[in-house]
Design a protein around this motif. Structure first.
Motif, PDB file in Angstrom:
ATOM      1  N   GLY A  77     -54.218  -3.768 102.830  1.00 16.27           N
ATOM      2  CA  GLY A  77     -54.138  -5.228 102.736  1.00 16.27           C
ATOM      3  C   GLY A  77     -53.280  -5.690 101.576  1.00 16.27           C
ATOM      4  O   GLY A  77     -53.361  -6.846 101.156  1.00 16.27           O
ATOM      5  N   SER A  78     -52.465  -4.798 101.048  1.00 13.79           N
ATOM      6  CA  SER A  78     -51.593  -5.102  99.905  1.00 13.79           C
ATOM      7  C   SER A  78     -50.630  -6.252 100.175  1.00 13.79           C
ATOM      8  O   SER A  78     -49.996  -6.320 101.233  1.00 13.79           O
ATOM      9  N   SER A  79     -50.511  -7.135  99.196  1.00 15.05           N
ATOM     10  CA  SER A  79     -49.530  -8.224  99.333  1.00 15.05           C
ATOM     11  C   SER A  79     -48.114  -7.676  99.276  1.00 15.05           C
ATOM     12  O   SER A  79     -47.209  -8.214  99.931  1.00 15.05           O
ATOM     13  N   ASN A  80     -47.901  -6.636  98.479  1.00 10.57           N
ATOM     14  CA  ASN A  80     -46.554  -6.046  98.406  1.00 10.57           C
ATOM     15  C   ASN A  80     -46.160  -5.446  99.750  1.00 10.57           C
ATOM     16  O   ASN A  80     -45.014  -5.585 100.198  1.00 10.57           O
TER      17      ASN A  80
ATOM     18  N   THR B   3     -43.299  -4.137  94.233  1.00  7.94           N
ATOM     19  CA  THR B   3     -44.402  -3.543  93.476  1.00  7.94           C
ATOM     20  C   THR B   3     -45.218  -4.550  92.693  1.00  7.94           C
ATOM     21  O   THR B   3     -44.678  -5.552  92.206  1.00  7.94           O
ATOM     22  N   PRO B   4     -46.516  -4.283  92.555  1.00  7.65           N
ATOM     23  CA  PRO B   4     -47.307  -5.092  91.628  1.00  7.65           C
ATOM     24  C   PRO B   4     -47.173  -4.537  90.207  1.00  7.65           C
ATOM     25  O   PRO B   4     -46.449  -3.554  89.992  1.00  7.65           O
ATOM     26  N   GLU B   5     -47.864  -5.174  89.304  1.00  5.66           N
ATOM     27  CA  GLU B   5     -47.977  -4.668  87.923  1.00  5.66           C
ATOM     28  C   GLU B   5     -49.436  -4.278  87.708  1.00  5.66           C
ATOM     29  O   GLU B   5     -50.330  -5.003  88.136  1.00  5.66           O
ATOM     30  N   TYR B   6     -49.636  -3.133  87.101  1.00  7.19           N
ATOM     31  CA  TYR B   6     -50.994  -2.738  86.706  1.00  7.19           C
ATOM     32  C   TYR B   6     -51.010  -2.528  85.196  1.00  7.19           C
ATOM     33  O   TYR B   6     -50.162  -1.773  84.672  1.00  7.19           O
ATOM     34  N   ALA B   7     -51.974  -3.134  84.529  1.00  2.96           N
ATOM     35  CA  ALA B   7     -52.145  -2.933  83.077  1.00  2.96           C
ATOM     36  C   ALA B   7     -50.808  -3.056  82.348  1.00  2.96           C
ATOM     37  O   ALA B   7     -50.449  -2.196  81.544  1.00  2.96           O
ATOM     38  N   TYR B   8     -50.106  -4.108  82.669  1.00  2.00           N
ATOM     39  CA  TYR B   8     -48.808  -4.408  82.046  1.00  2.00           C
ATOM     40  C   TYR B   8     -47.771  -3.311  82.232  1.00  2.00           C
ATOM     41  O   TYR B   8     -46.897  -3.121  81.389  1.00  2.00           O
ATOM     42  N   GLY B   9     -47.883  -2.606  83.333  1.00  3.33           N
ATOM     43  CA  GLY B   9     -46.911  -1.538  83.569  1.00  3.33           C
ATOM     44  C   GLY B   9     -46.586  -1.386  85.050  1.00  3.33           C
ATOM     45  O   GLY B   9     -47.161  -2.065  85.914  1.00  3.33           O
TER      46      GLY B   9
ATOM     47  N   ALA C 143     -44.223  -8.302  92.822  1.00  5.57           N
ATOM     48  CA  ALA C 143     -45.157  -9.307  93.334  1.00  5.57           C
ATOM     49  C   ALA C 143     -46.528  -8.997  92.772  1.00  5.57           C
ATOM     50  O   ALA C 143     -47.148  -7.984  93.120  1.00  5.57           O
ATOM     51  N   SER C 144     -46.979  -9.869  91.897  1.00  9.70           N
ATOM     52  CA  SER C 144     -48.162  -9.543  91.127  1.00  9.70           C
ATOM     53  C   SER C 144     -48.848 -10.828  90.682  1.00  9.70           C
ATOM     54  O   SER C 144     -48.442 -11.924  91.080  1.00  9.70           O
ATOM     55  N   THR C 145     -49.891 -10.710  89.867  1.00 14.33           N
ATOM     56  CA  THR C 145     -50.516 -11.910  89.314  1.00 14.33           C
ATOM     57  C   THR C 145     -49.562 -12.543  88.308  1.00 14.33           C
ATOM     58  O   THR C 145     -49.284 -13.734  88.341  1.00 14.33           O
ATOM     59  N   GLY C 146     -49.062 -11.700  87.412  1.00 16.31           N
ATOM     60  CA  GLY C 146     -48.012 -12.116  86.475  1.00 16.31           C
ATOM     61  C   GLY C 146     -46.766 -11.302  86.816  1.00 16.31           C
ATOM     62  O   GLY C 146     -45.916 -11.739  87.570  1.00 16.31           O
ATOM     63  N   GLY C 147     -46.719 -10.100  86.279  1.00 10.79           N
ATOM     64  CA  GLY C 147     -45.698  -9.144  86.717  1.00 10.79           C
ATOM     65  C   GLY C 147     -44.449  -9.051  85.861  1.00 10.79           C
ATOM     66  O   GLY C 147     -43.610  -8.180  86.098  1.00 10.79           O
TER      67      GLY C 147
ATOM     68  N   VAL D  25     -49.026 -13.858  93.349  1.00  7.93           N
ATOM     69  CA  VAL D  25     -48.658 -13.501  94.720  1.00  7.93           C
ATOM     70  C   VAL D  25     -49.771 -13.754  95.721  1.00  7.93           C
ATOM     71  O   VAL D  25     -49.524 -14.147  96.861  1.00  7.93           O
ATOM     72  N   ARG D  26     -51.018 -13.569  95.289  1.00  7.29           N
ATOM     73  CA  ARG D  26     -52.114 -13.688  96.272  1.00  7.29           C
ATOM     74  C   ARG D  26     -52.324 -15.127  96.742  1.00  7.29           C
ATOM     75  O   ARG D  26     -53.006 -15.350  97.740  1.00  7.29           O
ATOM     76  N   THR D  27     -51.748 -16.087  96.022  1.00  5.80           N
ATOM     77  CA  THR D  27     -51.846 -17.481  96.480  1.00  5.80           C
ATOM     78  C   THR D  27     -50.710 -17.806  97.456  1.00  5.80           C
ATOM     79  O   THR D  27     -50.663 -18.900  98.018  1.00  5.80           O
TER      80      THR D  27
END
Ligand code: FMN
Length: 183
Positions: free
Chosen positions: A16-19, A78-84, A112-116, A145-147
Protein backbone atom coordinates in the motif's frame (compact mmCIF):
# COMPACT_ATOMS: atom_id res chain seq x y z
CA UNK A 1 8.32 -1.83 -33.26
CA UNK A 2 11.20 0.01 -31.59
CA UNK A 3 10.71 -0.03 -27.84
CA UNK A 4 12.38 1.89 -25.05
CA UNK A 5 12.62 0.58 -21.52
CA UNK A 6 11.98 2.47 -18.31
CA UNK A 7 12.85 0.75 -15.07
CA UNK A 8 11.39 2.03 -11.81
CA UNK A 9 12.49 1.41 -8.23
CA UNK A 10 10.46 2.22 -5.13
CA UNK A 11 12.35 2.88 -1.93
CA UNK A 12 9.39 1.61 0.09
CA UNK A 13 8.68 -2.09 0.59
CA UNK A 14 5.39 -1.37 2.33
CA UNK A 15 2.19 -2.92 1.05
CA UNK A 16 0.00 0.00 0.00
CA UNK A 17 3.04 2.26 -0.37
CA UNK A 18 2.41 5.76 -1.67
CA UNK A 19 5.72 5.63 -3.54
CA UNK A 20 4.62 2.46 -5.29
CA UNK A 21 1.28 4.14 -6.09
CA UNK A 22 3.15 7.07 -7.67
CA UNK A 23 5.15 4.66 -9.82
CA UNK A 24 1.91 2.94 -10.84
CA UNK A 25 0.40 6.33 -11.73
CA UNK A 26 3.44 7.12 -13.91
CA UNK A 27 3.07 3.71 -15.53
CA UNK A 28 -0.44 4.67 -16.66
CA UNK A 29 1.05 7.64 -18.57
CA UNK A 30 3.50 5.49 -20.54
CA UNK A 31 3.03 5.22 -24.29
CA UNK A 32 2.74 1.75 -25.81
CA UNK A 33 6.30 1.81 -27.13
CA UNK A 34 7.74 2.04 -23.62
CA UNK A 35 8.39 -1.17 -21.71
CA UNK A 36 7.77 -0.05 -18.14
CA UNK A 37 8.43 -2.17 -15.10
CA UNK A 38 8.57 -1.60 -11.36
CA UNK A 39 11.31 -3.55 -9.61
CA UNK A 40 10.10 -5.94 -6.93
CA UNK A 41 13.40 -7.44 -5.80
CA UNK A 42 14.72 -4.81 -3.41
CA UNK A 43 14.23 -6.98 -0.32
CA UNK A 44 16.28 -9.79 -1.95
CA UNK A 45 19.45 -7.71 -2.24
CA UNK A 46 21.95 -8.80 0.45
CA UNK A 47 23.77 -6.30 2.64
CA UNK A 48 26.52 -4.66 0.63
CA UNK A 49 29.88 -6.33 1.08
CA UNK A 50 32.80 -4.95 -0.94
CA UNK A 51 34.48 -8.34 -0.52
CA UNK A 52 31.71 -9.96 -2.59
CA UNK A 53 31.61 -7.16 -5.13
CA UNK A 54 33.62 -9.02 -7.73
CA UNK A 55 33.04 -10.70 -11.11
CA UNK A 56 30.48 -13.10 -9.58
CA UNK A 57 28.33 -11.03 -7.22
CA UNK A 58 25.20 -12.42 -5.50
CA UNK A 59 22.57 -13.50 -8.07
CA UNK A 60 20.04 -10.84 -7.05
CA UNK A 61 22.67 -8.13 -7.48
CA UNK A 62 23.67 -9.45 -10.90
CA UNK A 63 19.99 -9.54 -11.89
CA UNK A 64 19.45 -5.94 -10.82
CA UNK A 65 22.56 -4.81 -12.69
CA UNK A 66 21.23 -6.54 -15.81
CA UNK A 67 17.84 -4.83 -15.50
CA UNK A 68 19.53 -1.46 -15.12
CA UNK A 69 21.87 -2.14 -18.03
CA UNK A 70 18.85 -2.81 -20.24
CA UNK A 71 17.04 0.37 -19.21
CA UNK A 72 16.92 3.50 -21.34
CA UNK A 73 15.57 5.47 -18.39
CA UNK A 74 15.28 4.98 -14.65
CA UNK A 75 12.80 6.33 -12.10
CA UNK A 76 13.47 6.21 -8.37
CA UNK A 77 10.62 7.08 -6.04
CA UNK A 78 11.39 6.93 -2.36
CA UNK A 79 10.26 7.98 1.08
CA UNK A 80 12.56 9.25 3.81
CA UNK A 81 13.14 7.22 6.95
CA UNK A 82 14.78 8.75 10.03
CA UNK A 83 16.05 11.67 7.97
CA UNK A 84 17.75 9.37 5.52
CA UNK A 85 17.38 7.29 2.36
CA UNK A 86 15.65 3.96 3.19
CA UNK A 87 18.30 1.37 3.99
CA UNK A 88 17.11 -1.16 1.42
CA UNK A 89 17.40 1.37 -1.39
CA UNK A 90 20.74 2.77 -0.26
CA UNK A 91 22.08 -0.77 0.08
CA UNK A 92 21.06 -1.65 -3.49
CA UNK A 93 22.63 1.57 -4.78
CA UNK A 94 25.89 0.75 -2.98
CA UNK A 95 26.08 -2.43 -5.08
CA UNK A 96 25.68 -0.31 -8.23
CA UNK A 97 28.77 1.85 -7.64
CA UNK A 98 31.42 -0.50 -9.03
CA UNK A 99 29.23 -1.78 -11.87
CA UNK A 100 28.52 1.76 -13.11
CA UNK A 101 24.97 0.55 -13.77
CA UNK A 102 23.57 4.09 -13.51
CA UNK A 103 26.37 5.72 -15.46
CA UNK A 104 24.92 8.14 -18.02
CA UNK A 105 21.38 6.75 -17.61
CA UNK A 106 18.62 9.35 -17.80
CA UNK A 107 17.15 9.24 -14.31
CA UNK A 108 14.10 10.75 -12.65
CA UNK A 109 14.03 11.16 -8.87
CA UNK A 110 10.89 11.55 -6.79
CA UNK A 111 11.04 11.73 -3.03
CA UNK A 112 7.54 11.23 -1.63
CA UNK A 113 7.41 11.39 2.10
CA UNK A 114 6.00 13.27 5.08
CA UNK A 115 8.82 15.78 4.75
CA UNK A 116 11.58 14.20 2.72
CA UNK A 117 13.96 17.13 2.21
CA UNK A 118 17.00 15.37 3.67
CA UNK A 119 16.53 12.12 1.75
CA UNK A 120 15.88 14.09 -1.41
CA UNK A 121 19.10 16.06 -1.12
CA UNK A 122 21.02 12.93 -0.21
CA UNK A 123 19.58 11.02 -3.16
CA UNK A 124 20.72 13.79 -5.49
CA UNK A 125 24.24 13.38 -4.08
CA UNK A 126 24.11 9.58 -4.34
CA UNK A 127 22.92 9.71 -7.94
CA UNK A 128 25.76 12.13 -8.65
CA UNK A 129 28.23 9.73 -7.05
CA UNK A 130 27.05 6.88 -9.28
CA UNK A 131 27.14 9.11 -12.36
CA UNK A 132 23.41 8.92 -13.15
CA UNK A 133 22.18 11.47 -15.67
CA UNK A 134 19.73 13.05 -13.22
CA UNK A 135 17.23 15.16 -15.15
CA UNK A 136 16.61 18.42 -13.30
CA UNK A 137 13.03 18.79 -14.55
CA UNK A 138 12.38 15.19 -13.52
CA UNK A 139 13.44 15.75 -9.92
CA UNK A 140 10.54 16.22 -7.53
CA UNK A 141 9.96 16.35 -3.78
CA UNK A 142 6.41 15.52 -2.69
CA UNK A 143 5.92 16.31 0.99
CA UNK A 144 2.84 15.22 3.00
CA UNK A 145 2.44 12.51 0.39
CA UNK A 146 -0.25 10.60 2.26
CA UNK A 147 -2.62 13.56 1.94
CA UNK A 148 -2.15 13.54 -1.82
CA UNK A 149 -2.99 9.90 -2.58
CA UNK A 150 -6.20 8.08 -1.67
CA UNK A 151 -6.63 4.53 -0.43
CA UNK A 152 -6.85 3.21 -4.00
CA UNK A 153 -3.50 4.76 -4.90
CA UNK A 154 -5.01 7.56 -6.99
CA UNK A 155 -3.36 10.98 -6.96
CA UNK A 156 -6.03 13.25 -5.49
CA UNK A 157 -4.01 16.47 -5.40
CA UNK A 158 -4.16 18.19 -8.79
CA UNK A 159 -0.91 20.13 -8.26
CA UNK A 160 0.93 16.88 -7.51
CA UNK A 161 -0.63 15.21 -10.56
CA UNK A 162 0.54 18.12 -12.70
CA UNK A 163 4.07 17.96 -11.30
CA UNK A 164 4.20 14.21 -11.95
CA UNK A 165 3.14 14.82 -15.53
CA UNK A 166 6.09 17.23 -15.87
CA UNK A 167 8.47 14.62 -14.45
CA UNK A 168 7.11 12.10 -16.93
CA UNK A 169 7.38 14.53 -19.87
CA UNK A 170 10.98 15.43 -19.00
CA UNK A 171 12.03 11.78 -18.77
CA UNK A 172 10.29 10.81 -21.99
CA UNK A 173 11.82 13.78 -23.80
CA UNK A 174 15.25 12.71 -22.63
CA UNK A 175 15.00 9.10 -23.74
CA UNK A 176 13.38 10.08 -27.04
CA UNK A 177 11.10 7.19 -28.02
CA UNK A 178 10.74 6.82 -31.82
CA UNK A 179 8.91 9.84 -33.18
CA UNK A 180 6.93 7.89 -35.75
CA UNK A 181 4.94 6.11 -33.05
CA UNK A 182 2.01 7.61 -31.15
CA UNK A 183 2.78 8.73 -27.63
C1 FMN B 1 10.39 4.22 10.72
C2 FMN B 1 9.86 5.42 9.96
C3 FMN B 1 10.60 6.57 9.93
C4 FMN B 1 10.15 7.67 9.23
N1 FMN B 1 10.92 8.79 9.17
C5 FMN B 1 10.56 9.79 8.36
C6 FMN B 1 11.42 10.91 8.17
O1 FMN B 1 12.50 11.01 8.73
N2 FMN B 1 11.02 11.86 7.30
C7 FMN B 1 9.83 11.79 6.63
O2 FMN B 1 9.57 12.66 5.81
N3 FMN B 1 8.98 10.76 6.81
C8 FMN B 1 9.31 9.76 7.66
N4 FMN B 1 8.49 8.69 7.83
C9 FMN B 1 7.15 8.72 7.23
C10 FMN B 1 7.15 8.21 5.81
O3 FMN B 1 7.59 9.25 4.98
C11 FMN B 1 5.74 7.83 5.38
O4 FMN B 1 5.33 6.74 6.16
C12 FMN B 1 5.65 7.50 3.91
O5 FMN B 1 4.31 7.42 3.54
C13 FMN B 1 6.34 6.20 3.57
O6 FMN B 1 6.28 5.95 2.20
P1 FMN B 1 5.33 4.81 1.60
O7 FMN B 1 3.90 5.30 1.77
O8 FMN B 1 5.71 4.73 0.16
O9 FMN B 1 5.59 3.55 2.35
C14 FMN B 1 8.91 7.60 8.54
C15 FMN B 1 8.17 6.43 8.60
C16 FMN B 1 8.62 5.35 9.28
C17 FMN B 1 7.83 4.07 9.29
Amino acid sequence: MDFKTIFAISGSLRLGSSNHAILEALGKMMPTNINYSIYNGLSEIPAFNPGLDNESPPASVAALRKLLAGADGIIICTPEYAYGVPGALKNALDWMVSSASFSGKPTALITASTGGETAHETMIKILGAIDADLIEEATLLISFVRTKIDGDGSIIDSETAEKLRKVFDALIKKIKPPLNLPL
